[in-house]
Design an enzyme around this catalytic site. Structure first.
Site, PDB file in Angstrom:
ATOM      1  N   LYS A 138      -4.899   3.543   9.303  1.00 26.47           N
ATOM      2  CA  LYS A 138      -3.815   2.651   8.883  1.00 26.47           C
ATOM      3  C   LYS A 138      -3.679   1.475   9.850  1.00 26.47           C
ATOM      4  CE  LYS A 138      -0.199   4.700   7.260  1.00 26.47           C
ATOM      5  NZ  LYS A 138      -0.342   4.384   5.839  1.00 26.47           N
ATOM      6  N   GLY A 175      -0.565   8.325  -0.056  1.00 28.77           N
ATOM      7  CA  GLY A 175      -0.518   9.508  -0.912  1.00 28.77           C
ATOM      8  C   GLY A 175       0.559  10.488  -0.519  1.00 28.77           C
ATOM      9  N   GLY A 200      -4.252  11.256  -1.092  1.00 29.32           N
ATOM     10  CA  GLY A 200      -4.886  12.304  -0.305  1.00 29.32           C
ATOM     11  C   GLY A 200      -4.393  13.716  -0.536  1.00 29.32           C
ATOM     12  N   ASP A 244      -5.717   2.265   3.003  1.00 30.19           N
ATOM     13  CA  ASP A 244      -5.263   1.230   3.936  1.00 30.19           C
ATOM     14  C   ASP A 244      -6.340   0.172   4.137  1.00 30.19           C
ATOM     15  OD1 ASP A 244      -2.703   2.478   4.582  1.00 30.19           O
ATOM     16  OD2 ASP A 244      -3.889   3.981   5.629  1.00 30.19           O
ATOM     17  N   LYS A 280       0.848  -1.194   0.000  1.00 29.95           N
ATOM     18  CA  LYS A 280       0.000   0.000   0.000  1.00 29.95           C
ATOM     19  C   LYS A 280       0.882   1.242   0.000  1.00 29.95           C
ATOM     20  CE  LYS A 280      -2.715   3.439   1.353  1.00 29.95           C
ATOM     21  NZ  LYS A 280      -2.373   4.708   2.027  1.00 29.95           N
TER      22      LYS A 280
END
Length: 268
Positions: A219, A10, A42, A161, A7
């Site tokens: 997260k 951003g 983000g 996440d 993952k």
């Protein structure tokens, strides 16, 4: 061959060195690991919303998403960011296939708890793993944008996440959360100490007392949810460190491993 869901946050994307993408390609070509990338975006979303004078706000690290915001989120994640990552992997001599969670009903979703306040923010209820496996079998690295969809065609903004955790759970894959910090840390005597591992109960305690806050909350909650739902291992590592992902896949002690009940290195 083992699946690993990587993952990319951003806030980290713009900082990742070219060697990081080379490492992804190396893992893919090794035939020992099959990487699947899930990404956020983000900061770019916030920047575009600001330029369009559209107000944005967060609740417990999740972006409040009305229809206007949702259009921008999808445009940024499934368009700009997704294809940027695909280009980076191609530049690193890899084969990548960018796809949205909407395509083929990849991420079947529903509203999260608290949707009245959050709007079109969703959680994943089912993952079309056959589609992911087919992309991999054709020799590509899947790059997945976390936009979900339900049976009525309603789109949802899925926290990256949370989407990564759901995909890892569905595939029985290791989950590696790439950050721009070495992991979860505590501050003791004005010195930051990175935790090698931490349990579910300790994560919850750190959220409660404010040591874990903001975007780190979804997260670590996604990490715990993945562990509860059969993800073998979840780690947070610093993607800015050279060869950190390779080191992780080689079994080296790096970053913070989040576990359910084992003894941890957390010191209050």
């Amino acid at each position: 061959m083992k699946y690993i869901v990587v993952k990319l946050g951003g806030s980290t994307l713009e900082q990742l060195p070219p060697t990081f993408y080379k490492n992804i390609v190396e893992l893919h070509q090794s035939k020992e690991w099959s990487p699947i990338i899930v990404h956020g975006g983000g900061p770019l979303i916030s920047s575009l919303l600001k330029s369009l004078q559209i107000e944005t706000q967060f609740i417990n690290g999740l972006r409040v998403t009305d229809q206007n915001v949702l259009d921008i989120v999808e445009m940024v994640l499934s368009g700009s960011v997704n294809k940027q990552i695909v280009r980076h992997l191609i530049s690193a001599k890899g084969n990548a296939f960018g796809i949205s969670g909407v395509d083929g009903g990849l991420l079947n979703s529903q509203p999260v708890e608290g949707a009245k306040e959050l709007g079109f923010v969703g959680e994943v209820v089912d993952v079309n793993t056959d589609m992911i496996k087919e992309i991999i079998q054709k020799g590509y690295i899947p790059v997945i944008s976390p936009i979900g969809i339900d049976e009525n065609g309603q789109r949802y903004n899925i926290n990256g996440d949370i989407a990564a955790s759901a995909i890892a759970s569905a595939l029985g894959a290791n989950l590696c959360l790439i950050s721009d910090i070495p992991g979860i840390y505590i501050e003791k005597d004005n010195i930051k100490h990175t935790l090698k591992n931490i349990t579910k109960a300790e994560v919850e305690a750190m959220i409660e007392d404010g040591q874990i806050f903001g975007g780190m909350i979804p997260k670590v909650k996604a990490a715990i949810d993945g562990l509860v739902h059969d993800v073998p291992e979840v780690s947070i590592i610093n993607g800015l460190e050279v060869d950190s992902l390779i080191a992780y896949c080689n079994g080296e002690e790096i970053g913070t491993k989040i576990v359910l009940n084992k003894e941890s290195s957390y010191v209050k």
